[in-house]
Motif scaffolding. Structure first.
Motif, PDB file in Angstrom:
ATOM      1  N   ARG A   1       0.874  -1.172   0.000  1.00  0.00           N
ATOM      2  CA  ARG A   1       0.000   0.000   0.000  1.00  0.00           C
ATOM      3  C   ARG A   1       0.907   1.217   0.000  1.00  0.00           C
ATOM      4  O   ARG A   1       1.254   1.739   1.043  1.00  0.00           O
ATOM      5  CB  ARG A   1      -0.890  -0.017   1.236  1.00  0.00           C
TER       6      ARG A   1
ATOM      7  N   ILE B   1       2.165   4.824  -0.190  1.00  0.00           N
ATOM      8  CA  ILE B   1       1.458   5.916   0.469  1.00  0.00           C
ATOM      9  C   ILE B   1       0.845   6.914  -0.505  1.00  0.00           C
ATOM     10  O   ILE B   1      -0.247   7.429  -0.273  1.00  0.00           O
ATOM     11  CB  ILE B   1       2.427   6.609   1.447  1.00  0.00           C
TER      12      ILE B   1
ATOM     13  N   LEU C   1      -2.835   6.000  -2.521  1.00  0.00           N
ATOM     14  CA  LEU C   1      -3.976   5.635  -1.693  1.00  0.00           C
ATOM     15  C   LEU C   1      -4.904   6.832  -1.588  1.00  0.00           C
ATOM     16  O   LEU C   1      -4.474   7.978  -1.668  1.00  0.00           O
ATOM     17  CB  LEU C   1      -3.526   5.260  -0.284  1.00  0.00           C
TER      18      LEU C   1
ATOM     19  N   ILE D   1      -6.735   8.371   1.174  1.00  0.00           N
ATOM     20  CA  ILE D   1      -6.785   8.270   2.630  1.00  0.00           C
ATOM     21  C   ILE D   1      -7.954   9.111   3.131  1.00  0.00           C
ATOM     22  O   ILE D   1      -7.934  10.332   3.020  1.00  0.00           O
ATOM     23  CB  ILE D   1      -5.451   8.724   3.239  1.00  0.00           C
TER      24      ILE D   1
ATOM     25  N   HIS E   1     -10.308  11.177   5.366  1.00  0.00           N
ATOM     26  CA  HIS E   1     -10.040  12.033   6.514  1.00  0.00           C
ATOM     27  C   HIS E   1     -11.264  12.161   7.413  1.00  0.00           C
ATOM     28  O   HIS E   1     -11.173  12.022   8.622  1.00  0.00           O
ATOM     29  CB  HIS E   1      -9.596  13.409   6.013  1.00  0.00           C
TER      30      HIS E   1
ATOM     31  N   GLU F   1      -8.649   3.934   1.746  1.00  0.00           N
ATOM     32  CA  GLU F   1      -8.147   3.392   3.012  1.00  0.00           C
ATOM     33  C   GLU F   1      -8.803   4.133   4.169  1.00  0.00           C
ATOM     34  O   GLU F   1      -8.817   5.359   4.212  1.00  0.00           O
ATOM     35  CB  GLU F   1      -6.624   3.561   3.090  1.00  0.00           C
TER      36      GLU F   1
ATOM     37  N   ALA G   1      -7.954   3.747   7.390  1.00  0.00           N
ATOM     38  CA  ALA G   1      -7.178   3.681   8.626  1.00  0.00           C
ATOM     39  C   ALA G   1      -6.892   5.041   9.244  1.00  0.00           C
ATOM     40  O   ALA G   1      -6.680   5.142  10.442  1.00  0.00           O
ATOM     41  CB  ALA G   1      -5.871   2.956   8.368  1.00  0.00           C
ATOM     42  N   LYS G   2      -6.847   6.092   8.441  1.00  0.00           N
ATOM     43  CA  LYS G   2      -6.472   7.383   9.028  1.00  0.00           C
ATOM     44  C   LYS G   2      -7.689   8.292   9.235  1.00  0.00           C
ATOM     45  O   LYS G   2      -7.537   9.508   9.242  1.00  0.00           O
ATOM     46  CB  LYS G   2      -5.462   8.105   8.119  1.00  0.00           C
TER      47      LYS G   2
ATOM     48  N   ARG H   1     -10.125  10.621  10.875  1.00  0.00           N
ATOM     49  CA  ARG H   1      -9.906  11.440  12.071  1.00  0.00           C
ATOM     50  C   ARG H   1     -11.229  11.767  12.753  1.00  0.00           C
ATOM     51  O   ARG H   1     -11.287  11.883  13.958  1.00  0.00           O
ATOM     52  CB  ARG H   1      -9.194  12.735  11.687  1.00  0.00           C
TER      53      ARG H   1
ATOM     54  N   GLN I   1      -8.462  -1.546  11.789  1.00  0.00           N
ATOM     55  CA  GLN I   1      -7.731  -0.443  11.164  1.00  0.00           C
ATOM     56  C   GLN I   1      -7.997   0.882  11.866  1.00  0.00           C
ATOM     57  O   GLN I   1      -7.187   1.789  11.805  1.00  0.00           O
ATOM     58  CB  GLN I   1      -8.161  -0.305   9.705  1.00  0.00           C
TER      59      GLN I   1
ATOM     60  N   LEU J   1      -8.329  20.698   6.513  1.00  0.00           N
ATOM     61  CA  LEU J   1      -8.570  19.351   7.005  1.00  0.00           C
ATOM     62  C   LEU J   1      -8.492  19.346   8.521  1.00  0.00           C
ATOM     63  O   LEU J   1      -7.918  18.467   9.118  1.00  0.00           O
ATOM     64  CB  LEU J   1      -7.520  18.404   6.426  1.00  0.00           C
TER      65      LEU J   1
END
Lengths: 504, 363
Positions: free
Chosen positions: B27, B29, B32, B34, B36, B92, B94-95, B97, B122, B149
C-alpha cells in the motif's frame, strides 16, 4: 593426513641456492646489488643491496677504517678490531648470509676463501618511511595525536615509551614464507590472560601466507569467523588506544609495514568508544557514546523503516506529516524501494569516490555530490526530498562509529534490511533483526564472545558498555576478559586538604 | 556433500518465506485515497448515505485539494468497495480522524455502525466522533468549502481549552456500552454564513440521539464531568434595571458525590477554582467583602444552572454524567433497571464551592 599437512607447512616456496656463488650470481641480476672491493688486489669483497643499507654508515664508519688497515686484514675476525660497528657476525652458513643480505647487512668476504663471511648489520628500516605520525583516520580533538607508522621498531618504541614497565612483553614472530614480515605480540605479563596470548601466537604461527601487506589483512587471517561483515578485532592507529587496551588485559598485535595495531579480544560495544571518551567528563563522554550508538542504530534502520512505512504501514505516519510526505513523493515514479536503493547507492558511490579520488579533486566531489546530485535528483523527481534528508542523516550517522571497519559493516547492513522491508514491511525488519542478533551472538573474538557483557550476560557490565564511567571509578579491568589481576589503581576519594585557604 | 544439502534447505526455506509471506499487498502511500472525515446519513428508503472527504495531495504541490465522495449503500460494509468505483486509488479507512453522524441517522440509531467500529482493527480509538444538527453531507460539504482538514483539531482544541468535555472514540465506546451512563458526542452545526462550528454536545439514549445541550449547558456539564475544564461561563446578574455581566474561566474543578442510601438522595459538591475575567465596576476585589459577595453571586447562579441542567437530563431520561455509575460505586445493591426506573424523580441537590484564584485578566 597429518603428515601431509605438516609437509605443506614446511614447504619452501622460494628457490634455494646451493653455494655462495649461486647466491651472488642471483643477487647480481638485481640492479641494486653492488659488490665493491676496497683494495686494488681485489682480495676483499664487500657486497650489499644498496637499497637496504644505510649508505652513510658504510661511507663514514666502514670504508675509511678498512682503507686505513690496507694490508693487515688476513682473517675476517680481525674486522671486529678494525671497524667500530656492533653486530659483526662471522659465519659460514649460507642461509644466514642470504637472509642477512636481505635484511640490510653488508657482507665482507675474501674472494679466494669462500667459507667465511662477515655480516655487518647496517640496515636502514626508516628509509622511505614517513616522518609524520599524526593519526589520520581516527582523529580526536583532545588527547595525543601520535599514531603508528609503517615501521615496527618505531611502533614498538611508541608503545614502550608510553607504557614504561618491565611487565610489557613483546614477543616476535616471523610469519610470511616469502617476505618474512616480523609480527610482534604485545601483552602485559601478569595481567593478560595467557590463553589469549597463546591463541594469538598459535594462529599466527599456523599461518601460511607468502606476503602480508597489512595488519588488517593479518587480522582477517587469524579471525574467528571469516564470513561476517563485522570486524572481530579493533584495528587502531592510535597509540593511546593500543596502550589502553594493553592495560585492560588485551593482546595487541603489531606487524612490520603496517600502521595499524590489532587489538583482541574485544566486545561489540568497544567499537563505539573512543579514547577521547576518557579525556572528557564522564557525563559528556557518555552522551557522546550514546549518540554514537544511536547513530549506528539510526544508520541501519532509518531507510528500511522509510521503505516499510511508505510501502505497507502508512497508518503510523502522524496526520501532519502525511501531507508533506505524500506531496514530496507525488511525482516520483518509483516505488519506495527503488527510490531508496537509488539514493543509498548514490551515497555509497560518493563515499567510495571520495575515498579513491586524489585529494586535489576531492573538493569538486563535494560540490558534485552534495549540490548537483542531491538537488537535481529531487528536482528531477527521481527521489523525494524527505528521503534525501533521511538518507543523508543515515550516512552521516554511520560515520560517527570510530572504528572504520565497523562503520563499513554498519553501512553494508542497511541493504539487506531495505530489501527485507520491501518484501515484508515491518515484519521483514523484525526478521532481519532476529537474524542479526543470532549472527552477532555467534561471533567470537580470540575465542571470547563478541557481545560479551550483554550476552552471555555478565553482571554490571551492561551499564559500562553504554556509558563511560568516571576515571576514578574505572579502577578495575573488565573482569569478563578474565585478566590475571583485576584492580588497576585505587584512587584517594577525598583529595582536599582539611585545612587550607579555600577550605570552608 | 552434507554442507551443500544444508545450504539447499536454507535456500528453499528462504524462497518459501518470500513466496508465502510476500503475498501481503503493498500500500504505497501516494497511491492511496486516505479518508479524513467520514459522515453517515440516513436515506429516505432506509439505506445509508456515506460521505467521505479525501485530501488529494498529489494533484497539486500545495495540497489543499479535497475530494468528497458520496455513495448510497444498503449496509456499511459496502462503503469502501462502492466508493472505490469513483476513485483512481484504493480507499483506506485507517487514518479517519472524525466520524460524523447526520441528525437523521443519529436519531434513528447508530448501534450497527458502532459495532462495526469495534471489529475494524484499522480504526484507532483516538478518532473523534461527532454528530451534526444538519445532515452529515451538508455539514461536510460546508466544511469542504473551507479547504482545510482541521475538523478533528477544531473539536480537540475546544475540548482541551474551551467548553467541550473531553471525548474520543475510546471514551465514547466506554460510555456507549458501559452500564449506568449514556454516551455523548460533540455537536457540529452550520452558522448563518454556512461555516462549520462546534455547538454543545448531543446526548444519546441507548443508541439514539435524544438531547442537544446548548453551549451554556455544556459548560456546566464539563465542570461536573472533566477536572481540568477551562470553559468560560457568563453570568447575567441583576437583570432588572441595568445588566451586569460576570464572566469567569475555570481552572480546576473537582466534583464529589454523596449518595444518601436511606433517603435515595444524591448531593453534588462541586469545587471550582476560577479566574474572573470580567466583573462589574462596582466590585473591588481587593476588598474581602466584595470578593465574598462575588463568590456568593457566582455560586448561587451556578447552583441554579446545575440544578436546571440535571432537571433537563432527568426529564429526558438521559444520563451523560454517569449518575448511575456514581451511585453504583457507593451502593452495592445497585441494579441498572430499577435505578433508571426512578431516575427521573431522583432528587439531586448541588452545592458549589467557588475559589477565585485571580481576576482582572481578560481572555
Amino acid at each position: 593426513m597429518f603428515r601431509k599437512k605438516r609437509q605443506r607447512q614446511t614447504k619452501n616456496y622460494e628457490t634455494v641456492e646451493k653455494s655462495i656463488s649461486d647466491i651472488l650470481e642471483k643477487a647480481k641480476k638485481s640492479s641494486d646489488f653492488t659488490t665493491i672491493s676496497p683494495f686494488e688486489d681485489n682480495s676483499l669483497q664487500i657486497s650489499f643491496y644498496k637499497t637496504l643499507i644505510d649508505a652513510s654508515i658504510l661511507k663514514e664508519s666502514i670504508l675509511p677504517y678498512l682503507k686505513k688497515e690496507t694490508t693487515a686484514i688476513i682473517q675476517l675476525s680481525e674486522l671486529k678490531k678494525v671497524i667500530p660497528i656492533e653486530g659483526i657476525n662471522i659465519t659460514n652458513d649460507l642461509a644466514v648470509v642470504d637472509k642477512g643480505l636481505h635484511d640490510g647487512a653488508v657482507v665482507i668476504y675474501f674472494r679466494e676463501k669462500n667459507n667465511e663471511f662477515a655480516l655487518l648489520d647496517i640496515n636502514y628500516p626508516r628509509l622511505g618511511q614517513r616522518e609524520t605520525n599524526d593519526t589520520q583516520n581516527e582523529f580526536s580533538v583532545i588527547g595525543p595525536k601520535v599514531g603508528f607508522i609503517e615501521d615496527l621498531t618505531t611502533n614498538l618504541h611508541l608503545i614502550r615509551n608510553h607504557l614504561n614497565t618491565s611487565d610489557l612483553i613483546f614477543e616476535e614472530l616471523v610469519i610470511d614464507t616469502r617476505a618474512r614480515t616480523k609480527v610482534t605480540i604485545a601483552y602485559l605479563d601478569g595481567v593478560t590472560n595467557p590463553e589469549y596470548v597463546n591463541t594469538a601466537k598459535q594462529r599466527l604461527e599456523k599461518l601460511d601466507i607468502d606476503v602480508s601487506f597489512d595488519n588488517t589483512q593479518l587480522e582477517q587471517l587469524i579471525s574467528d569467523d571469516t564470513s561476517t561483515p563485522f570486524p572481530l578485532f579493533i584495528s587502531t592507529e592510535r597509540v593511546d588506544r593500543a596502550v589502553g587496551s594493553l592495560v585492560n588485559g588485551q593482546v595487541v598485535i603489531i606487524s612490520d609495514k603496517s600502521s595499524y595495531a590489532v587489538i583482541g579480544p574485544v566486545n561489540l560495544m568497544e567499537f563505539f568508544s573512543n579514547p577521547e571518551d576518557f579525556y572528557l567528563p564522564s557525563i559528556v563522554a557518555s552522551f557522546f557514546k550514546l549518540i554514537r550508538i544511536f547513530g549506528m542504530i539510526f544508520s541501519i534502520f532509518a531507510t528500511s523503516f522509510y521503505v516499510a512505512i511508505l510501502t505497507f504501514h502508512f497508518e503510523v505516519i502522524p496526520k501532519d506529516l502525511l501531507g508533506p510526505i505524500i506531496i514530496s513523493r507525488a511525482n516520483v515514479p518509483f516505488p519506495p524501494v527503488i527510490e531508496v536503493l537509488f539514493l543509498e547507492i548514490t551515497i555509497d558511490l560518493l563515499r567510495e569516490a571520495g575515498a579513491r579520488l586524489p585529494a586535489k579533486i576531492g573538493q569538486t566531489l563535494g560540490i558534485v555530490g552534495g549540490i548537483v546530485i542531491g538537488q537535481a535528483t529531487v528536482e528531477a523527481a527521481l527521489t523525494s526530498s524527505i528521503l534525501l534528508i533521511i538518507v543523508a542523516l543515515a550516512a552521516l550517522s554511520s560515520f560517527t562509529t570510530p572504528i572504520y571497519k565497523m562503520s563499513n559493516a554498519v553501512r553494508l547492513l542497511r541493504y539487506p534490511f531495505i530489501l527485507l522491508a520491501a518484501i515484508w514491511g515491518g515484519f521483514g525488519i523484525y526478521v532481519g533483526v532476529l537474524f542479526l542478533i543470532a549472527h552477532l551472538t555467534r561471533l567470537k573474538s580470540l575465542g571470547v564472545p563478541l557481545l560479551l557483557p550483554l550476552y552471555p550476560y555478565r553482571k554490571g557490565g551492561v551499564m559500562k558498555s553504554f556509558v563511560t564511567l568516571n576515571t576514578s571509578k574505572h579502577d578495575k579491568r573488565p573482569w569478563y576478559l578474565r585478566p590475571l589481576s583485576l584492580k588497576k589503581f585505587s584512587p584517594v576519594s577525598d583529595k582536599d586538604p582539611k585545612d587550607g585557604l579555600n577550605h570552608e | 556433500m552434507k554442507k551443500w544439502k544444508k545450504q539447499q534447505v536454507l535456500c528453499l526455506l528462504l524462497v518459501c518465506m518470500v513466496v508465502l509471506f510476500g503475498c501481503s499487498r503493498t500500500r504505497i502511500i501516494d497511491k492511496l485515497g486516505i479518508v479524513h472525515v467520514f459522515g453517515f446519513d440516513q436515506a429516505e428508503n432506509g439505506e445509508l448515505i456515506g460521505t467521505a472527504l479525501i485530501p488529494d495531495y498529489t494533484s497539486s504541490k500545495e495540497g489543499g485539494q479535497i475530494k468528497s465522495i458520496e455513495e448510497q449503500v444498503p449496509t456499511g460494509g459496502l462503503f469502501a468497495p462502492r466508493m472505490s468505483t469513483h476513485t483512481s486509488t484504493p480507499i483506506e479507512l485507517a487514518k479517519i480522524r472524525v466520524v460524523l453522524f447526520g441528525k437523521n441517522y443519529a436519531e434513528s440509531g447508530i448501534q450497527h455502525m458502532i459495532d462495526r467500529f469495534i471489529i475494524n482493527p484499522q480504526i484507532g480509538t483516538q478518532l473523534q466522533i461527532a454528530a451534526s444538527t444538519h445532515s452529515a453531507k451538508e455539514t461536510l460539504n460546508a466544511f469542504k468549502q473551507e479547504k482545510s482538514l482541521t475538523l478533528a483539531e477544531r473539536l480537540q482544541h475546544n475540548m482541551e481549552r474551551q467548553y467541550l468535555p473531553y471525548t474520543n472514540l475510546h471514551y465514547f465506546l466506554n460510555h456507549f456500552y458501559g452500564e449506568g451512563t449514556d454516551a455523548y458526542v460533540p455537536m457540529l452545526t452550520l452558522d448563518d454564513q454556512n461555516r462549520v462550528k462546534v455547538d454543545g454536545i448531543g446526548v444519546f439514549k441507548e443508541d439514539q440521539l435524544k438531547l442537544h445541550l446548548n453551549p451554556d449547558q455544556t459548560t456546566l456539564f464539563s465542570y461536573v464531568k472533566s477536572e481540568s475544564s477551562q470553559a468560560t461561563y457568563r453570568i447575567q446578574h441583576r437583570e432588572d434595571e441595568q445588566k451586569e455581566i460576570i464572566t469567569f474561566r475555570s481552572f480546576k474543578t473537582k466534583s464529589n458525590w454523596d449518595w444518601n442510601q436511606k433517603e435515595k438522595q444524591l448531593k453534588l459538591h462541586l469545587q471550582l477554582s476560577v479566574t474572573l475575567t470580567q466583573i462589574p465596576d462596582r466590585f473591588d476585589l481587593e476588598k474581602t467583602k466584595d470578593t465574598s459577595e462575588m463568590e456568593k453571586i457566582v455560586e448561587k447562579d451556578l447552583e441554579k444552572g446545575l440544578a436546571d441542567l440535571f432537571a433537563i437530563l432527568q426529564e429526558n431520561e438521559v444520563d451523560p454524567v454517569g449518575i448511575g455509575n456514581i451511585v453504583r460505586s457507593q451502593d452495592r445493591s445497585w441494579e441498572e433497571e430499577t435505578f433508571y426506573k426512578d431516575y427521573a424523580s431522583l432528587p439531586i441537590s448541588v452545592d458549589v464551592n467557588l475559589k477565585i484564584i485571580h481576576s482582572g485578566l481578560e481572555g
